[in-house]
Write a protein that holds these residues in place. Structure first.
Motif, PDB file in Angstrom:
ATOM      1  N   LEU A 266      11.568 -10.277  -7.925  1.00 43.36           N
ATOM      2  CA  LEU A 266      11.590  -8.828  -8.088  1.00 43.36           C
ATOM      3  C   LEU A 266      12.744  -8.281  -7.264  1.00 43.36           C
ATOM      4  O   LEU A 266      13.055  -8.782  -6.187  1.00 43.36           O
ATOM      5  N   SER A 267      13.380  -7.232  -7.782  1.00 41.43           N
ATOM      6  CA  SER A 267      14.552  -6.708  -7.071  1.00 41.43           C
ATOM      7  C   SER A 267      14.108  -5.924  -5.835  1.00 41.43           C
ATOM      8  O   SER A 267      12.956  -5.504  -5.721  1.00 41.43           O
TER       9      SER A 267
ATOM     10  N   ILE B  32      14.983  -3.066  -5.284  1.00 40.88           N
ATOM     11  CA  ILE B  32      14.721  -1.697  -5.720  1.00 40.88           C
ATOM     12  C   ILE B  32      13.227  -1.553  -6.040  1.00 40.88           C
ATOM     13  O   ILE B  32      12.589  -0.565  -5.664  1.00 40.88           O
ATOM     14  N   ILE B  33      12.673  -2.558  -6.724  1.00 47.17           N
ATOM     15  CA  ILE B  33      11.235  -2.544  -6.979  1.00 47.17           C
ATOM     16  C   ILE B  33      10.487  -2.549  -5.645  1.00 47.17           C
ATOM     17  O   ILE B  33       9.528  -1.792  -5.444  1.00 47.17           O
TER      18      ILE B  33
ATOM     19  N   SER C 107      11.498  -1.332  -2.927  1.00 46.73           N
ATOM     20  CA  SER C 107      11.591  -0.020  -2.283  1.00 46.73           C
ATOM     21  C   SER C 107      10.612   0.969  -2.929  1.00 46.73           C
ATOM     22  O   SER C 107      10.129   1.875  -2.260  1.00 46.73           O
ATOM     23  N   TYR C 108      10.308   0.764  -4.206  1.00 45.71           N
ATOM     24  CA  TYR C 108       9.265   1.585  -4.841  1.00 45.71           C
ATOM     25  C   TYR C 108       7.898   1.285  -4.233  1.00 45.71           C
ATOM     26  O   TYR C 108       7.095   2.189  -3.995  1.00 45.71           O
ATOM     27  N   VAL C 109       7.654  -0.006  -4.002  1.00 42.72           N
ATOM     28  CA  VAL C 109       6.384  -0.396  -3.379  1.00 42.72           C
ATOM     29  C   VAL C 109       6.268   0.245  -2.005  1.00 42.72           C
ATOM     30  O   VAL C 109       5.253   0.856  -1.659  1.00 42.72           O
TER      31      VAL C 109
ATOM     32  N   TYR D 182       7.722   2.830  -0.943  1.00 45.76           N
ATOM     33  CA  TYR D 182       7.562   4.272  -1.101  1.00 45.76           C
ATOM     34  C   TYR D 182       6.109   4.632  -1.420  1.00 45.76           C
ATOM     35  O   TYR D 182       5.549   5.581  -0.873  1.00 45.76           O
ATOM     36  N   ALA D 183       5.490   3.874  -2.331  1.00 47.76           N
ATOM     37  CA  ALA D 183       4.101   4.154  -2.699  1.00 47.76           C
ATOM     38  C   ALA D 183       3.177   4.002  -1.495  1.00 47.76           C
ATOM     39  O   ALA D 183       2.172   4.691  -1.388  1.00 47.76           O
ATOM     40  N   PHE D 184       3.531   3.098  -0.568  1.00 45.92           N
ATOM     41  CA  PHE D 184       2.684   2.908   0.604  1.00 45.92           C
ATOM     42  C   PHE D 184       3.002   3.896   1.721  1.00 45.92           C
ATOM     43  O   PHE D 184       2.114   4.343   2.421  1.00 45.92           O
TER      44      PHE D 184
ATOM     45  N   ASP E 248      21.084  -4.961  -0.464  1.00 51.22           N
ATOM     46  CA  ASP E 248      20.113  -4.226  -1.288  1.00 51.22           C
ATOM     47  C   ASP E 248      18.892  -3.807  -0.476  1.00 51.22           C
ATOM     48  O   ASP E 248      18.382  -2.703  -0.632  1.00 51.22           O
TER      49      ASP E 248
ATOM     50  N   TYR F 162      19.841  -1.175   2.261  1.00 48.38           N
ATOM     51  CA  TYR F 162      20.300   0.065   1.662  1.00 48.38           C
ATOM     52  C   TYR F 162      19.166   0.806   0.960  1.00 48.38           C
ATOM     53  O   TYR F 162      19.068   2.025   1.055  1.00 48.38           O
TER      54      TYR F 162
ATOM     55  N   ASN G 118      15.643   4.262   1.844  1.00 52.62           N
ATOM     56  CA  ASN G 118      15.744   5.340   0.877  1.00 52.62           C
ATOM     57  C   ASN G 118      16.661   6.466   1.365  1.00 52.62           C
ATOM     58  O   ASN G 118      16.379   7.635   1.146  1.00 52.62           O
TER      59      ASN G 118
END
Lengths: 324, 313
Positions: A141-142, A144-145, A147-149, A151-153, A256, A259, A263
């Motif tokens: 998984l990248s 970026i994915i 960083s979404y995780v 963010y959700a946490f 990655d 950076y 966020n």
């Protein structure tokens, strides 16, 4: 007899065969020329004051970049490096880069070796395979994915804050609190990479003759002793090899990750900016290209020297463990 | 103990193996540890999927959770309706991945084969040419300028796959694969039958090297699919963005938007109608979806690829 025949054929077809082999190399050579060898001369940018100038009509290569860099731009010696050293918070960036790399090396290796030994020792092979398959997944998984995780946490209405509130605590503004981030970054890095490196360790373990363990057991060695005196020494060459590679990259970083996980949050910059991130930001701001080219040159040359040096040391220590 | 094993040699192996297995207590502890580690992988993915299916109002009022009171595919609908830029990014990523993967397989399998042939006179030299790229890298700044000013692949789909197509690391892996999986005798006999080097390679070597080719193809595809840096570095035009860069900018922009929304209440209404939070997670879902779905089927190639790379050639 067979050897003689092969030799004859080799001699007969030698020139034609070499030509055919050379033609097979062409696509790969083209790629390496464009993306590996062509950029190499451009490292002299670190010692010049770069600026794009128009190409005179009589110059053989009608390319403004090539003309400017190799003909027009003045040499400035080590000036770019002097500016680089004087950059405020440069010390933070170097500390972050080297510090995180050292921690990743230690924690990552311990976790990966533990996972490999655990997977190897589990009685239920099916469960072991399932666990390992899941642990390996984040590698694909990248960031970026990831960083979404994160963010959700960690966002203001994220899972961590909801949990804190439901246990009667106060919410934390994670993206503005630098002191948690070293731990978040270490956790994220180990989370993403331990599956990959544990495969390397596991492949060493599964290829090993089980009889050594059996005879150790017959001689009364406990499981712990077997791990301590058989498994760990067995894994040492692979551990050393991976550390050589890691030392060579100690002034680099996983761009990655550094950076995208914070966020772009300003308050976190002090603990999350590495040299790579600094180079990118300086390059895209574009004001002073001397700084990123000097930093980039430093990374490239020091990385190269470090790989050669560590490999040399390892070779003196044990030739079998060296990379080349 | 040693007496019984001598008396019953057939049972010896099994007996010692049982004797040598970890104790039941240690076994249980290991299972618990592994389940916890696996949760750190599975729970985040679960959270993303749940959030992408949660109604926007529920997300705004209650934040991200492990479950949703009601589920709605609204965000995904929004993605397909409103998402022309998403569609373009998806299309770009798929094209870049397929073309880049094909280029990788062709260039890497071709480059590695001569390096595996002992009779090739320049074998050592060209091995070094590729190996050197692993030792020394000119760095980001030269790469940036060469790509933009000399090769001029910026602001095009080429930027998304050309720099990632060839890799010296996979050349070494592929060379190891040839030497260990393609018997020398097969190649020799093809030559005795008068087949040329190209013919031998295409008709004899390649079919035997299929698992290796599959591994190279998969790793290259994943690398291009997940690449974010090259797009950010070399692409400024939105119509050439790939998925990773697209969703990266959406995360930072949407965060900016939601921060604005809490500060300016009048803006909050328009934000509420746009399912920002769920929408973002839906984008993450469609970005990682193909990889997670394909992963179990190709896992053995991934493992073999990494294991092969570990063999020093």
């Amino acid at each position: 007899m067979a050897k003689k025949k092969a030799l004859n054929i080799k001699q007969r077809g030698s020139f034609r065969a070499d030509l055919a082999y050379l033609s097979m190399l062409l696509p790969g050579l083209a790629f390496m020329f464009c993306f590996n060898y062509l950029p190499m001369p451009a490292i002299i940018m670190a010692f010049k004051r770069y600026g794009l100038a128009p190409v005179p009509k009589d110059f053989p290569i009608q390319n403004p970049f090539i003309y400017s860099l190799f003909v027009e731009n003045p040499w400035v010696g080590l000036q770019n490096f002097q500016f680089l050293i004087r950059t405020p918070s440069m010390g933070d960036y170097v500390r972050n880069t080297v510090g995180y790399n050292l921690i990743f090396m230690v924690v990552g290796t311990v976790v990966a070796v533990a996972i490999a030994i655990g997977v190897n020792e589990l009685r239920n092979r099916l469960a072991a395979k399932f666990y390992h398959t899941v642990i390996f997944l984040p590698y694909f998984l990248s960031w970026i994915i990831a960083s979404y995780v994160v963010y959700a946490f960690l966002s203001t209405n994220g899972i961590m804050n909801n949990l804190l509130v439901s246990f009667g605590g106060a919410t934390v503004d994670w993206y503005r609190t630098p002191r948690y981030w070293p731990f978040i970054l270490i956790f994220a890095n180990v989370w993403k990479h331990s599956g990959y490196s544990s495969i390397l360790y596991l492949s060493t373990l599964t290829g090993f003759d089980q009889e050594v363990y059996e005879s150790a057991a017959i001689d009364g060695a406990t499981k712990w002793q077997q791990i301590r005196y058989i498994t760990v020494p067995l894994l040492t060459p692979m551990i050393v090899l991976l550390q050589i590679l890691a030392v060579g990259r100690i002034f680099g970083s996983e761009f990655d990750m550094f950076y995208s996980l914070p966020n772009g949050s300003g308050p976190l910059a002090k603990v999350t900016t590495t040299i790579d991130v600094f180079v990118y930001n300086a390059l895209r701001t574009g004001a002073q290209l001397g700084l990123p080219s000097a930093a980039s040159f430093f990374q490239a040359v020091v990385g190269f020297v470090l790989v050669l040096t560590t490999n040399f040391i390892v070779r003196r220590f044990d030739a079998d463990m060296a990379l080349f | 103990m040693s007496k019984t094993s001598i008396a019953q040699p057939a049972k010896k192996a099994k007996k010692t193996q049982e004797l040598n297995a970890v104790s039941p207590v240690a076994n249980v502890i290991m299972h618990i540890a592994f389940i916890l580690i696996c949760m750190t992988v599975l729970v985040p993915l679960w959270v993303i999927v749940v959030a992408s299916l949660t109604p926007e109002m529920e997300l705004i009022e209650e934040g991200y959770k492990f479950y949703a009171k009601s589920l709605t595919p609204e965000a995904y609908g929004f993605l397909f309706r409103e998402g022309s830029i998403i569609f373009t990014a998806y299309k770009n990523t798929i094209i870049a991945t397929l073309v880049g993967m094909a280029l990788s397989v062709v260039s890497i399998s071709l480059y590695a084969y001569p390096l595996s042939r002992k009779e090739f006179r320049f074998r050592r030299f060209f091995t070094f040419v590729s190996f050197f790229t692993m030792l020394f890298n000119a760095g980001v700044v030269p790469f940036y300028f060469v790509s933009r000013q000399i090769l001029k692949i910026d602001n095009s789909l080429f930027a998304l796959f050309l720099p990632l197509s060839f890799s010296a690391y996979w050349v070494i892996v592929m060379r190891t694969f040839y030497t260990s999986n393609v018997p020398d005798g097969v190649i020799e006999s093809a030559r005795i039958d008068g087949a040329s080097e190209w013919r031998t390679f295409i008709q004899i070597v390649l079919p035997l090297a299929k698992p290796g080719l599959a591994t190279v193809a998969l790793f290259s595809a994943i690398g291009i699919w997940n690449n974010f840096f090259n797009c950010m570095l070399l692409v400024d035009t939105a119509e050439h963005y790939n998925l990773q860069y697209m969703i990266y900018s959406t995360l930072s922009n949407a965060r900016f938007l939601s921060e604005m929304a809490t500060q300016v209440s009048s803006l909050g209404e328009t934000i509420a109608r746009l399912p920002t939070n769920a929408f973002r997670m839906a984008m993450a879902g469609v970005t990682m979806g193909p990889i997670i779905l394909a992963y179990p089927f190709f896992q053995k190639y991934f493992v073999s690829g990494i294991t092969l790379g570990a063999i020093k050639g």
